[in-house]
Design a protein around this motif. Structure first.
Motif, PDB file in Angstrom:
ATOM      1  N   LEU A   1      23.319  21.897  10.925  1.00 14.60           N
ATOM      2  CA  LEU A   1      22.377  21.485   9.884  1.00 14.60           C
ATOM      3  C   LEU A   1      22.756  20.151   9.243  1.00 14.60           C
ATOM      4  O   LEU A   1      21.898  19.339   8.922  1.00 14.60           O
ATOM      5  CB  LEU A   1      22.299  22.559   8.786  1.00 14.60           C
ATOM      6  N   PHE A   2      24.050  19.959   9.047  1.00 16.01           N
ATOM      7  CA  PHE A   2      24.562  18.759   8.384  1.00 16.01           C
ATOM      8  C   PHE A   2      25.654  18.156   9.266  1.00 16.01           C
ATOM      9  O   PHE A   2      26.841  18.463   9.087  1.00 16.01           O
ATOM     10  CB  PHE A   2      25.137  19.110   7.000  1.00 16.01           C
ATOM     11  N   PRO A   3      25.289  17.297  10.227  1.00 12.86           N
ATOM     12  CA  PRO A   3      26.233  16.807  11.242  1.00 12.86           C
ATOM     13  C   PRO A   3      27.453  16.078  10.692  1.00 12.86           C
ATOM     14  O   PRO A   3      28.443  15.932  11.399  1.00 12.86           O
ATOM     15  CB  PRO A   3      25.386  15.862  12.092  1.00 12.86           C
ATOM     16  N   TRP A   4      27.414  15.655   9.450  1.00 15.90           N
ATOM     17  CA  TRP A   4      28.562  14.953   8.869  1.00 15.90           C
ATOM     18  C   TRP A   4      29.584  15.929   8.267  1.00 15.90           C
ATOM     19  O   TRP A   4      30.657  15.515   7.862  1.00 15.90           O
ATOM     20  CB  TRP A   4      28.087  13.956   7.809  1.00 15.90           C
ATOM     21  N   LEU A   5      29.273  17.220   8.244  1.00 17.84           N
ATOM     22  CA  LEU A   5      30.183  18.234   7.719  1.00 17.84           C
ATOM     23  C   LEU A   5      30.827  19.035   8.860  1.00 17.84           C
ATOM     24  O   LEU A   5      30.271  19.147   9.943  1.00 17.84           O
ATOM     25  CB  LEU A   5      29.438  19.206   6.801  1.00 17.84           C
TER      26      LEU A   5
END
Length: 83
Positions: free
Chosen positions: A42-46
């Motif tokens: 959902l949040f590729p930077w996490l």
């Protein structure tokens, strides 16, 4: 019937409860890794490395703590595998 609960744990030189604890520990770690995968989707930077770190850690634990019995359950000879 009771042998179904003890044969496999004995084959890895554990009691039923030791094996249960190990399995629960692995399962909990896998759940955390799976959650990290969903968060990362959902949040590729996490959670950039959490899932792969979990896999590496579990694989290392499994290989370094693996014990293979060289004889049938109920006897005492054991051989440790891995480093």
């Amino acid at each position: 019937m009771l042998s179904r609960f003890t044969d496999h744990p004995a084959s890895v030189n554990e009691t039923y409860f030791q094996h249960m604890g190990s399995a629960f520990s692995f399962g909990g770690s896998m759940l955390v890794g799976a959650f990290a995968c969903f968060v990362h989707g959902l949040f590729p930077w996490l959670c950039l490395r959490r899932a792969s770190d979990t896999i590496r850690t579990l694989q290392h634990r499994m290989v370094t703590h693996r014990v293979v019995r060289s004889d049938p359950p109920g006897r005492t000879a054991v051989v440790a595998v891995g480093d």
